[in-house]
Design a protein around this motif. Structure first.
Motif, PDB file in Angstrom:
ATOM      1  N   LYS A   1       2.905   0.701  -7.776  1.00  0.00           N
ATOM      2  CA  LYS A   1       2.416   0.499  -6.409  1.00  0.00           C
ATOM      3  C   LYS A   1       1.557  -0.763  -6.326  1.00  0.00           C
ATOM      4  O   LYS A   1       1.740  -1.595  -5.429  1.00  0.00           O
ATOM      5  CB  LYS A   1       1.604   1.709  -5.954  1.00  0.00           C
ATOM      6  CG  LYS A   1       1.047   1.565  -4.535  1.00  0.00           C
ATOM      7  CD  LYS A   1       0.098   2.681  -4.176  1.00  0.00           C
ATOM      8  CE  LYS A   1      -1.255   2.473  -4.823  1.00  0.00           C
ATOM      9  NZ  LYS A   1      -2.302   3.389  -4.295  1.00  0.00           N
TER      10      LYS A   1
ATOM     11  N   GLU B   1       2.243  -4.422  -4.363  1.00  0.00           N
ATOM     12  CA  GLU B   1       1.285  -4.943  -3.382  1.00  0.00           C
ATOM     13  C   GLU B   1       0.850  -6.373  -3.697  1.00  0.00           C
ATOM     14  O   GLU B   1       0.656  -7.175  -2.774  1.00  0.00           O
ATOM     15  CB  GLU B   1       0.050  -4.032  -3.328  1.00  0.00           C
ATOM     16  CG  GLU B   1       0.320  -2.665  -2.735  1.00  0.00           C
ATOM     17  CD  GLU B   1      -0.858  -1.723  -2.872  1.00  0.00           C
ATOM     18  OE1 GLU B   1      -0.923  -0.750  -2.108  1.00  0.00           O
ATOM     19  OE2 GLU B   1      -1.716  -1.947  -3.754  1.00  0.00           O
TER      20      GLU B   1
ATOM     21  N   GLU C   1       2.652  10.793  -1.965  1.00  0.00           N
ATOM     22  CA  GLU C   1       1.919   9.843  -1.122  1.00  0.00           C
ATOM     23  C   GLU C   1       2.151   8.409  -1.588  1.00  0.00           C
ATOM     24  O   GLU C   1       2.371   7.505  -0.772  1.00  0.00           O
ATOM     25  CB  GLU C   1       0.422  10.166  -1.160  1.00  0.00           C
ATOM     26  CG  GLU C   1       0.058  11.485  -0.492  1.00  0.00           C
ATOM     27  CD  GLU C   1      -1.424  11.793  -0.601  1.00  0.00           C
ATOM     28  OE1 GLU C   1      -2.179  10.908  -1.051  1.00  0.00           O
ATOM     29  OE2 GLU C   1      -1.822  12.916  -0.249  1.00  0.00           O
ATOM     30  N   THR C   2       2.115   8.207  -2.894  1.00  0.00           N
ATOM     31  CA  THR C   2       2.331   6.865  -3.439  1.00  0.00           C
ATOM     32  C   THR C   2       3.742   6.379  -3.146  1.00  0.00           C
ATOM     33  O   THR C   2       3.952   5.230  -2.747  1.00  0.00           O
ATOM     34  CB  THR C   2       2.075   6.861  -4.959  1.00  0.00           C
ATOM     35  OG1 THR C   2       0.726   7.232  -5.202  1.00  0.00           O
ATOM     36  CG2 THR C   2       2.340   5.492  -5.560  1.00  0.00           C
TER      37      THR C   2
ATOM     38  N   ARG D   1       5.737   7.331  -0.701  1.00  0.00           N
ATOM     39  CA  ARG D   1       5.863   7.032   0.730  1.00  0.00           C
ATOM     40  C   ARG D   1       5.265   5.671   1.062  1.00  0.00           C
ATOM     41  O   ARG D   1       5.822   4.906   1.853  1.00  0.00           O
ATOM     42  CB  ARG D   1       5.182   8.132   1.554  1.00  0.00           C
ATOM     43  CG  ARG D   1       6.018   9.379   1.745  1.00  0.00           C
ATOM     44  CD  ARG D   1       5.462  10.252   2.863  1.00  0.00           C
ATOM     45  NE  ARG D   1       4.170  10.822   2.502  1.00  0.00           N
ATOM     46  CZ  ARG D   1       4.016  12.031   1.964  1.00  0.00           C
ATOM     47  NH1 ARG D   1       5.077  12.778   1.709  1.00  0.00           N
ATOM     48  NH2 ARG D   1       2.807  12.486   1.675  1.00  0.00           N
ATOM     49  N   HIS D   2       4.146   5.371   0.448  1.00  0.00           N
ATOM     50  CA  HIS D   2       3.493   4.084   0.662  1.00  0.00           C
ATOM     51  C   HIS D   2       4.413   2.954   0.196  1.00  0.00           C
ATOM     52  O   HIS D   2       4.590   1.948   0.911  1.00  0.00           O
ATOM     53  CB  HIS D   2       2.173   4.059  -0.097  1.00  0.00           C
ATOM     54  CG  HIS D   2       1.466   2.741  -0.058  1.00  0.00           C
ATOM     55  ND1 HIS D   2       0.805   2.291   1.070  1.00  0.00           N
ATOM     56  CD2 HIS D   2       1.326   1.760  -0.992  1.00  0.00           C
ATOM     57  CE1 HIS D   2       0.270   1.108   0.830  1.00  0.00           C
ATOM     58  NE2 HIS D   2       0.575   0.766  -0.411  1.00  0.00           N
TER      59      HIS D   2
ATOM     60  N   LYS E   1       7.409   2.493   2.477  1.00  0.00           N
ATOM     61  CA  LYS E   1       7.025   1.821   3.727  1.00  0.00           C
ATOM     62  C   LYS E   1       6.922   0.307   3.518  1.00  0.00           C
ATOM     63  O   LYS E   1       7.329  -0.483   4.382  1.00  0.00           O
ATOM     64  CB  LYS E   1       5.688   2.400   4.218  1.00  0.00           C
ATOM     65  CG  LYS E   1       5.483   2.295   5.706  1.00  0.00           C
ATOM     66  CD  LYS E   1       4.205   3.023   6.140  1.00  0.00           C
ATOM     67  CE  LYS E   1       4.431   4.503   6.242  1.00  0.00           C
ATOM     68  NZ  LYS E   1       3.251   5.193   6.846  1.00  0.00           N
ATOM     69  N   LEU E   2       6.366  -0.093   2.381  1.00  0.00           N
ATOM     70  CA  LEU E   2       6.240  -1.502   2.091  1.00  0.00           C
ATOM     71  C   LEU E   2       7.598  -2.197   2.011  1.00  0.00           C
ATOM     72  O   LEU E   2       7.728  -3.374   2.352  1.00  0.00           O
ATOM     73  CB  LEU E   2       5.493  -1.709   0.762  1.00  0.00           C
ATOM     74  CG  LEU E   2       4.001  -1.363   0.737  1.00  0.00           C
ATOM     75  CD1 LEU E   2       3.464  -1.478  -0.686  1.00  0.00           C
ATOM     76  CD2 LEU E   2       3.217  -2.260   1.679  1.00  0.00           C
TER      77      LEU E   2
END
Length: 205
Positions: free
Chosen positions: A132, A136, A193-194, A196-197, A200-201
């Motif tokens: 993740k 980013e 949660e990770t 999904r994040h 989305k990115l």
């Protein structure tokens, strides 16, 4: 893994024998996830454009290398743990003494077969978190590769969960079983949660 080794492993999974099974495959998926993260880190390091994150990416790269090493070892350890369980189940049980010995051996083997996928889950959850961060801050040209790694990491995490839940049903040590179920449930929730994040990115413009 060389081509011959990869083909041999895939063929061994496809064979009509119980191991290597899902636990070993989950660990291998996790190792591949970490490897994709290592690739993205390598494509980020040493580039002037990413000078501000060099130290962070180098640290993540080293940690992902450690994750991959652990998970590669767990490919074999999972198969060994399951073999130990099969051996325990096959112990004689004709007398009360034999039954007691067998019951103790089975309990110990089930515990081992539960601890191994839990180790996989811990290692691969860490890899997912590192992926993740790389997505980013790292080289955007490798984001899709790292995102594939994230999907593999989560699949590995779920595979570990399935094995843990299956094995804990056979445990007599309820305290240990509850602890394992609680830990894997927490890792799954956080992993979702990770993921999904990350999704989305990659998918939201």
């Amino acid at each position: 893994m060389q081509r011959e080794g990869m083909e041999a492993f895939v063929s061994s999974v496809a064979a009509a024998v119980p191991l290597p099974g899902g636990g070993s495959v989950a660990a291998l998926a996790g190792a591949l996830a970490a490897a994709l993260g290592e690739m993205m880190a390598g494509l980020t390091e040493g580039r002037e454009k990413f000078a501000s994150v060099q130290s962070q990416v180098a640290d993540i790269h080293a940690k992902l290398t450690d994750c991959r090493s652990v998970l590669r070892t767990l490919v074999q350890e999972d198969a060994a743990a399951y073999q130990a369980l099969l051996n325990a189940i096959q112990l004689p049980r004709e007398t009360e003494e034999q039954q007691a010995v067998r019951a103790g051996a089975v309990e110990q083997a089930v515990r081992g077969a539960t601890e191994t996928p839990l180790q996989t889950a811990r290692a691969v959850f860490n890899a997912l978190e590192y992926l993740k961060t790389l997505i980013e801050v790292g080289n955007p040209n490798a984001r899709s590769d790292a995102a594939v790694g994230a999907q593999l990491a989560y699949a590995s995490l779920k595979g570990a969960q399935y094995n843990i839940l299956t094995n804990t049903r056979a445990l007599k040590d309820e305290s240990f079983a509850d602890s394992c179920r609680s830990e894997i449930s927490d890792l799954i929730c956080r992993g979702q949660e990770t993921l999904r994040h990350i999704d989305k990115l990659l998918t939201v413009s």
